[in-house]
Design an enzyme around this catalytic site. Structure first.
Site, mmCIF file in Angstrom:
data_model
loop_
_atom_site.group_PDB
_atom_site.id
_atom_site.type_symbol
_atom_site.label_atom_id
_atom_site.label_comp_id
_atom_site.label_asym_id
_atom_site.label_seq_id
_atom_site.Cartn_x
_atom_site.Cartn_y
_atom_site.Cartn_z
ATOM 1 N N LYS A 285 -15.957 -25.970 19.773
ATOM 2 C CA LYS A 285 -17.006 -24.980 19.180
ATOM 3 C C LYS A 285 -16.923 -24.546 17.606
ATOM 4 O O LYS A 285 -15.997 -23.666 17.353
ATOM 5 C CB LYS A 285 -17.139 -23.535 20.098
ATOM 6 C CG LYS A 285 -18.400 -22.999 20.171
ATOM 7 C CD LYS A 285 -18.989 -22.534 19.235
ATOM 8 C CE LYS A 285 -18.355 -21.265 18.600
ATOM 9 N NZ LYS A 285 -19.062 -20.518 17.317
ATOM 10 N N GLU A 360 -4.444 -18.923 15.773
ATOM 11 C CA GLU A 360 -3.926 -18.775 14.281
ATOM 12 C C GLU A 360 -5.020 -17.871 13.655
ATOM 13 O O GLU A 360 -6.049 -18.184 13.355
ATOM 14 C CB GLU A 360 -4.079 -20.059 13.612
ATOM 15 C CG GLU A 360 -3.212 -20.301 12.146
ATOM 16 C CD GLU A 360 -4.369 -19.790 11.088
ATOM 17 O OE1 GLU A 360 -3.875 -18.712 10.470
ATOM 18 O OE2 GLU A 360 -5.056 -20.686 10.589
ATOM 19 N N CYS A 394 -6.534 -18.250 5.079
ATOM 20 C CA CYS A 394 -5.788 -17.273 5.641
ATOM 21 C C CYS A 394 -4.355 -17.052 5.023
ATOM 22 O O CYS A 394 -3.801 -15.888 4.912
ATOM 23 C CB CYS A 394 -5.331 -17.619 7.089
ATOM 24 S SG CYS A 394 -4.693 -19.085 7.384
ATOM 25 N N GLU A 493 -7.364 -7.894 6.459
ATOM 26 C CA GLU A 493 -7.518 -9.142 5.514
ATOM 27 C C GLU A 493 -8.687 -9.049 4.586
ATOM 28 O O GLU A 493 -9.770 -8.740 5.081
ATOM 29 C CB GLU A 493 -7.677 -10.324 6.690
ATOM 30 C CG GLU A 493 -7.671 -11.496 6.046
ATOM 31 C CD GLU A 493 -7.933 -13.030 7.085
ATOM 32 O OE1 GLU A 493 -8.598 -12.536 7.944
ATOM 33 O OE2 GLU A 493 -7.375 -13.803 6.619
#
Length: 589
Positions: A285, A360, A394, A493
């Site tokens: 997906k 992750e 990331c 983040e």
């Protein structure tokens, strides 16, 4: 086909008091629209993604459709602002949601005027659904393609197809599975130009960077093909007459692979290649903003010899399609790359069926620059690792801690180098930073910077959305200082081109600040004292540490995080083993 008019039809403000009304308005808000309706995802009942909108969310914000550009049926063209009734709004919904044709026989897309229509990929063919969503070019804010929003029936169909294919695929000789992976790697290179064009358009990535991602995806698929041949079990040397213990590795089963928008192909390769190589089947997906390159790879996989059902792709929103997939009882493993927020939700859902997980997740990666490091030669590496892909990945450097003795000189050099980066359209060969991928990310970055300044931080560069462009989700390279650990920009983040630079007085203080976030994905340490570097390496709470040089994570080394940056590992033999279960056989003869 009804042409898309950039005609203002709102604002429409409708309070919704029933699930029926909620469904109608959510549908209207997600239709093939210009990006303006995506600027209000919470108001439209869409999934709430703080950082990387890839995956399911259970957010339940106030259900109010705020405003949008939508395709207008002829009878409604020219309506004055605010004059639409609910019935007329529903007419727009029905027109925009009309069923799309089925593109069978391996045809991945159909051009209708300037709009490309794609189906999802199930059991070796393109399949359409009743509802469709727009794919928007982040450089122009224009809808250029549409894909199905897969409902429960289509997700069930994709999972059933993968489950059916699993029985035969897991029994295939490893060399045959590896041959399919090698052919897929070659197919990706053969269609590199087409895939590059899709990545440029749907991600907003500069052409050179998009081409590099395509080539990296092909390399990863080829690497995992070789790694699958090296998978092995054990026979302990018991030295017991007529007794043996066999320790085998078997494929875990059907895998649900959910990928993000920032690197749609390389993250896909890290999931499907090891899974398929060891005998699993996969239902992928992709992020709702970037499904097209993934659909093309699925078509290429069929051409490469993978049997129907071995690799399926469902498309749609995280709240709907993603949630249906990861909570489905059949997949035994969920491999997800995305925000920590969504990863936690997947972990909670997975508990119902005790699923295996590879997560992750987010990062807020520090770099520590000691006074004895050759910092002038390090600046270009740091600039690249901080701003590459417009800061949308990331393990980029988002915080830099510099020894106070060199902080002023380093900061001046860093800001000067960052200010020279060219922000522009992805198709321009001179562009180094393209747009952010979608308005949700743009708004989050803008809010984080604004909140930091409101709490006392100082902007040394950038800090505001680029208003010089008439369209596109552009944000300039931004450098902040004067922050403190409690600020949102230091704890969340930051998925954009924003870097914080702060001084430190001793290395222990720098390590303490580096560890003072919920994340633990990667870190970077620069010092001429290698003994000190190795001694301190164990104190940094991260999954990967670069010392004195920055380069891309390598395929033969495990990659993943600690703390809220994830579970499990991708890449390397350890990443391959994640897709297997151990089985012990006690043999007496």
């Amino acid at each position: 086909m009804t042409p898309y008019q950039r005609t203002w039809i709102g604002p429409i403000r409708i309070r919704v008091g029933s699930m029926c009304g909620y469904g109608i308005m959510r549908g209207i808000s997600r239709i093939l629209c210009s990006p303006l309706n995506r600027r209000f995802p919470r108001a439209a009942g869409a999934a709430s993604y703080k950082h990387r909108p890839s995956g399911p969310s259970m957010d339940r914000a106030p259900r109010r459709f705020t405003a949008a550009f939508l395709p207008l049926p002829p009878a409604l063209k020219g309506k004055p602002a605010g004059a639409l009734t609910l019935q007329e709004a529903c007419a727009i919904f029905r027109t925009a949601c009309r069923p799309a044709p089925h593109y069978g026989n391996g045809e991945a897309e159909l051009n209708t005027g300037d709009l490309m229509r794609f189906g999802c990929w199930i059991h070796g063919e393109s399949v359409t659904g009743n509802d469709r969503s727009a794919v928007v070019d982040p450089a122009t804010e224009e809808c250029f393609a549409e894909v199905p929003v897969c409902d429960a029936a289509l997700v069930d169909r994709a999972v059933a197809s993968a489950s059916e294919a699993l029985t035969a695929w897991r029994r295939e000789p490893t060399v045959k599975r590896v041959a399919c992976l090698r052919r897929l790697s070659q197919k990706i290179l053969e269609y590199a130009e087409e895939l590059t064009a899709l990545v440029v358009r749907e991600v907003g990535k500069p052409t050179a960077a998009a081409r590099s991602e395509v080539e990296n995806a092909a390399e990863l698929v080829g690497y995992f093909a070789e790694e699958a041949l090296r998978l092995s079990g054990e026979i302990p040397c018991l030295n017991v007459p007529k007794e043996q213990v066999l320790i085998l590795r078997e494929p875990v089963g059907v895998v649900a692979a959910v990928t993000p928008f920032n690197y749609p192909l390389s993250t896909l390769a890290c999931k499907i290649a090891p899974a398929l190589g060891v005998g699993c089947t996969v239902v992928a997906k992709p992020d709702e903003h970037t499904p097209l390159a993934t659909l093309k790879v699925a078509q290429l996989a069929s051409e490469a010899g993978f049997p129907p059902g071995a690799f399926n792709v469902v498309t749609g929103f995280g709240l709907q399609t993603g949630r249906l997939l990861v909570s489905h009882p059949v997949p035994r493993l969920v491999a997800f790359t995305g925000s920590s927020e969504v990863g936690k939700e997947i972990q909670k859902n997975g508990a119902d069926h005790v699923k295996r997980l590879i997560l992750e997740l987010g990062g807020h990666c520090p770099a520590i620059l000691c006074a004895d490091a050759p910092w002038r030669s390090v600046v270009p590496q740091m600039i690249s690792q901080a701003f590459k892909n417009s800061g949308q990945y990331c393990y980029r450097i988002s915080r830099i801690y510099v020894d106070r003795r060199i902080a002023a000189e380093f900061t001046e050099a860093f800001v000067k180098a960052a200010s020279a980066l060219k922000v522009g359209p992805p198709g321009d060969p001179a562009t180094q930073l393209g747009p952010l991928n979608n308005p949700d990310v743009l708004e989050t970055v803008r809010r984080q910077v604004e909140a930091a300044v409101g709490s006392g931080a100082t902007i040394l560069l950038g800090g505001r959305r680029l208003e010089t462009r008439s369209a596109g989700y552009y944000f300039p390279p931004t450098v902040l200082t004067g922050t403190h650990p409690g600020m949102e920009v230091m704890q969340e983040e930051v998925f954009g081109p924003v870097v914080v630079i702060e001084p430190f007085d001793d290395l222990q203080e720098a390590i303490r600040m580096a560890n003072a976030t919920p994340y633990g994905l990667a870190a970077y340490l620069f010092t001429a004292d290698l003994g000190k570097a190795l001694e301190r390496a164990g104190e940094l709470e991260v999954g990967s540490l670069w010392i004195n040089r920055i380069h891309q994570a390598l395929p033969f080394a495990p990659f993943g995080g600690v703390k809220e940056s994830g579970l499990g590992r991708e890449k390397s033999r350890f990443g391959v083993q994640e897709y297997t279960e151990l089985k012990t056989i006690y043999l007496s003869y």
